[in-house]
Design an enzyme around this catalytic site. Structure first.
Site, PDB file in Angstrom:
ATOM      1  N   LYS A   1     -12.254  -3.395  18.643  1.00 30.95           N
ATOM      2  CA  LYS A   1     -10.917  -3.932  18.945  1.00 30.95           C
ATOM      3  C   LYS A   1     -10.537  -3.666  20.399  1.00 30.95           C
ATOM      4  CE  LYS A   1      -9.277  -3.326  14.170  1.00 30.95           C
ATOM      5  NZ  LYS A   1      -8.124  -3.284  13.277  1.00 30.95           N
TER       6      LYS A   1
ATOM      7  N   ASN B   1       0.851  -1.193   0.000  1.00 26.82           N
ATOM      8  CA  ASN B   1       0.000   0.000   0.000  1.00 26.82           C
ATOM      9  C   ASN B   1       0.886   1.242   0.000  1.00 26.82           C
ATOM     10  OD1 ASN B   1       0.577   0.818   2.847  1.00 26.82           O
ATOM     11  ND2 ASN B   1      -0.340  -1.182   3.237  1.00 26.82           N
TER      12      ASN B   1
ATOM     13  N   GLY C   1      -0.253   1.545  16.925  1.00 28.54           N
ATOM     14  CA  GLY C   1      -0.283   0.836  15.636  1.00 28.54           C
ATOM     15  C   GLY C   1      -0.497   1.804  14.490  1.00 28.54           C
TER      16      GLY C   1
ATOM     17  N   ALA D   1       1.210   1.382  11.560  1.00 30.84           N
ATOM     18  CA  ALA D   1       1.500   0.683  10.300  1.00 30.84           C
ATOM     19  C   ALA D   1       0.224   0.418   9.518  1.00 30.84           C
ATOM     20  CB  ALA D   1       2.204  -0.635  10.595  1.00 30.84           C
TER      21      ALA D   1
HETATM   22  O1  PMT Z   1       3.039   6.100   6.504  1.00 34.19           O
HETATM   23  P1  PMT Z   1       2.499   7.436   6.006  1.00 34.19           P
HETATM   24  O2  PMT Z   1       2.715   7.604   4.523  1.00 34.19           O
HETATM   25  O3  PMT Z   1       3.004   8.597   6.819  1.00 34.19           O
HETATM   26  O4  PMT Z   1       0.914   7.421   6.187  1.00 34.19           O
HETATM   27  C1  PMT Z   1       0.366   7.372   7.477  1.00 34.19           C
HETATM   28  C2  PMT Z   1      -0.852   6.428   7.545  1.00 34.19           C
HETATM   29  C3  PMT Z   1      -1.973   6.976   6.683  1.00 34.19           C
HETATM   30  C4  PMT Z   1      -0.457   5.024   7.078  1.00 34.19           C
HETATM   31  C5  PMT Z   1      -1.272   6.361   9.058  1.00 34.19           C
HETATM   32  O5  PMT Z   1      -1.605   7.647   9.513  1.00 34.19           O
HETATM   33  C6  PMT Z   1      -2.435   5.412   9.278  1.00 34.19           C
HETATM   34  O6  PMT Z   1      -3.589   5.731   9.093  1.00 34.19           O
HETATM   35  N1  PMT Z   1      -2.119   4.135   9.667  1.00 34.19           N
HETATM   36  C7  PMT Z   1      -3.101   3.048   9.780  1.00 34.19           C
HETATM   37  C8  PMT Z   1      -3.344   2.454   8.423  1.00 34.19           C
HETATM   38  C9  PMT Z   1      -4.332   1.309   8.462  1.00 34.19           C
HETATM   39  O7  PMT Z   1      -3.971   0.210   8.170  1.00 34.19           O
HETATM   40  O8  PMT Z   1      -5.543   1.640   8.892  1.00 34.19           O
HETATM   41  P2  PMT Z   1      -6.790   0.586   9.024  1.00 34.19           P
HETATM   42  O9  PMT Z   1      -7.956   1.462   9.321  1.00 34.19           O
HETATM   43  O10 PMT Z   1      -6.836  -0.292   7.833  1.00 34.19           O
HETATM   44  O11 PMT Z   1      -6.395  -0.282  10.294  1.00 34.19           O
HETATM   45  C10 PMT Z   1      -6.830   0.045  11.600  1.00 34.19           C
HETATM   46  C11 PMT Z   1      -5.773  -0.308  12.608  1.00 34.19           C
HETATM   47  O12 PMT Z   1      -5.594  -1.730  12.632  1.00 34.19           O
HETATM   48  C12 PMT Z   1      -4.399   0.307  12.367  1.00 34.19           C
HETATM   49  O13 PMT Z   1      -3.891   0.729  13.608  1.00 34.19           O
HETATM   50  C13 PMT Z   1      -3.590  -0.861  11.803  1.00 34.19           C
HETATM   51  O14 PMT Z   1      -2.202  -0.752  12.170  1.00 34.19           O
HETATM   52  C14 PMT Z   1      -4.245  -2.053  12.500  1.00 34.19           C
HETATM   53  N2  PMT Z   1      -4.147  -3.316  11.775  1.00 34.19           N
HETATM   54  C15 PMT Z   1      -4.774  -3.488  10.580  1.00 34.19           C
HETATM   55  C16 PMT Z   1      -4.722  -4.719   9.947  1.00 34.19           C
HETATM   56  C17 PMT Z   1      -3.999  -5.771  10.553  1.00 34.19           C
HETATM   57  N3  PMT Z   1      -3.902  -6.964   9.976  1.00 34.19           N
HETATM   58  N4  PMT Z   1      -3.396  -5.569  11.723  1.00 34.19           N
HETATM   59  C18 PMT Z   1      -3.445  -4.374  12.346  1.00 34.19           C
HETATM   60  O15 PMT Z   1      -2.871  -4.211  13.428  1.00 34.19           O
END
Ligand code: PMT
Length: 402
Positions: free
Chosen positions: A339, A208, A271, A273
């Site tokens: 979560k 991504n 988190g 990532a």
């Molecule tokens: O890295 P940059 O270019 O600076 O951009 C920053 C960012 C946009 C990546 C960052 O600010 C951000 O939003 N990170 C979370 C991205 C994400 O995966 O969001 P999500 O809404 O899909 O996931 C929700 C949460 O679950 C996140 O904390 C993610 O780390 C966590 N997750 C998701 C899937 C997974 N299998 N395991 C997880 O722990």
């Protein structure tokens, strides 16, 4: 703002040197005691008398000074300083410091100083963007230097771009923030950053747009707040802040292992990532061949690392991120509840992101926790990270005292 410190201001040659006169005035107004060192080039732009009058002390310009005790100003000045601030820092000064050259008082001081060092670059935008300067800045960061600015805008040379020295008020604010009491002193913080890569075959993967900038800025802000930081990073091209324990991973499964095995030993998990939600069921051992017909890839769900951390018996204070293209607040609050998180930081990504989100220098966040919320306006990710760490520290310290 209170800066009750000894600040050693080192002025190098550049038109922005005139702003440093105002900087001395502001630093002193906020309680700092200031001594000034100038390079020969700097004295061509502003006279030593100006800085002498504003700082109330003689200005130092020479490496070897027969009138100084032991004739070594650099040692006594380095010992005196609580912080060394190089402003403006010209491209030449940055290059010398990054290489460890010591052929004048300023560059020698840089090597002799054991206190925190702040550098406020100022130069023509093309010089700033030159890969040599960018490499030198990256090197300074690995020395633990805190780089303030530069800012975009009109330049003295008539060009427009990134290269203006930050305004004296902004520099003072940053110094004040990093010299004030540290809200996470000694707290262990685990942070995930960047994307994951899910391989399809030996040459292809699913990933991504995450650059790691938000997560790395958080790691830096947590360090500045006094925390011991472990950074679990997907593949990015950023230098890790000096002082963090960096663990590099590629896939969501590797990130899961790296985080779950460490989470209970940390007081806070953030988190940031962008972890892949799905990964190919099979990784082909050889490069997948092109055919005439359409093809598809079967995917399986990855482990949700964040949810798994929140379920651990000795769970850390758990902060998630939510990256959304629609219904930001509702989706984020859903993730907070489902979560079982202590806090979530929601940001727009994609078409609604307004320059923020993935791979941008700036971002905006909406924070949610049980019975509370706060908006952090669009700002440089480094500033935003500091603001987020302050809120996390507040909530974490409150939880630990109730
Ligand atoms: O890295 P940059 O270019 O600076 O951009 C920053 C960012 C946009 C990546 C960052 O600010 C951000 O939003 N990170 C979370 C991205 C994400 O995966 O969001 P999500 O809404 O899909 O996931 C929700 C949460 O679950 C996140 O904390 C993610 O780390 C966590 N997750 C998701 C899937 C997974 N299998 N395991 C997880 O722990």
């Amino acid at each position: 703002m209170a800066i009750n410190k000894h600040i050693l201001l080192a002025v190098s040659g550049g038109i922005a040197a005139y702003k440093s006169a105002e900087l001395v005035r502001l630093l002193r107004k906020n309680g700092a005691e200031v001594r000034v060192v100038m390079t020969q080039a700097a004295t061509q732009f502003v006279s030593t008398l100006t800085f002498q009058a504003l700082s109330g002390h003689a200005v130092h310009t020479d490496l070897l000074n027969a009138e100084a005790e032991h004739a070594m100003d650099h040692i006594s000045l380095a010992r005196w300083a609580d912080a060394l601030l190089i402003a403006p820092a010209s491209a030449n000064t940055i290059a010398k410091c990054s290489q460890g050259l010591a052929d004048d008082l300023l560059s020698t001081l840089y090597l002799a100083a054991t206190c925190p060092v702040y550098v406020a670059p100022a130069m023509n935008q093309a010089m700033w963007h030159h890969s040599a300067t960018q490499e030198n800045i990256a090197k300074l960061k690995t020395h633990g230097v805190i780089v303030i600015g530069p800012e975009p805008g009109e330049q003295a040379c008539g060009e427009t771009g990134l290269g203006r020295m930050s305004e004296p008020a902004a520099i003072c604010e940053q110094i004040s923030a990093s010299t004030s009491p540290q809200p996470l002193q000694g707290v262990s913080v685990l942070i995930s950053a960047g994307p994951t890569r899910e391989p399809l075959d030996p040459v292809r993967y699913i990933t991504n747009r995450s650059s790691g900038k938000m997560g790395y800025a958080l790691a830096n802000a947590a360090l500045q707040a006094g925390a011991n930081v472990t950074l679990i990073s997907g593949p990015v091209s950023l230098p890790a802040p000096a002082g963090v324990d960096l663990v590099k991973v590629d896939t969501a499964a590797q990130m899961y292992q790296a985080i779950i095995s460490r989470a209970e030993a940390h007081a806070i998990y953030i988190g940031t990532a962008a972890v892949a939600d799905y990964t190919p069921i099979e990784v082909q051992p050889e490069k997948i061949k092109k055919h005439d017909h359409e093809t598809s890839i079967l995917l399986k769900k990855t482990e949700d690392i964040l949810a798994a951390v929140a379920k651990l018996p000795q769970r850390p204070f758990t902060v998630g991120f939510a990256a959304e293209t629609e219904n930001l607040a509702a989706n984020a609050v859903g993730k907070l509840t489902n979560k079982n998180l202590d806090m979530i930081a929601a940001n727009w990504v994609g078409h609604n992101a307004q320059n923020g989100g993935f791979d941008s220098e700036v971002n905006a966040l909406q924070l949610f926790w049980k019975n509370g919320q706060k908006n952090l306006a669009l700002a440089d990710k480094r500033l935003l990270a500091k603001q987020l760490i302050d809120v996390i520290a507040e909530r974490f310290n409150e939880k630990n005292t109730t």
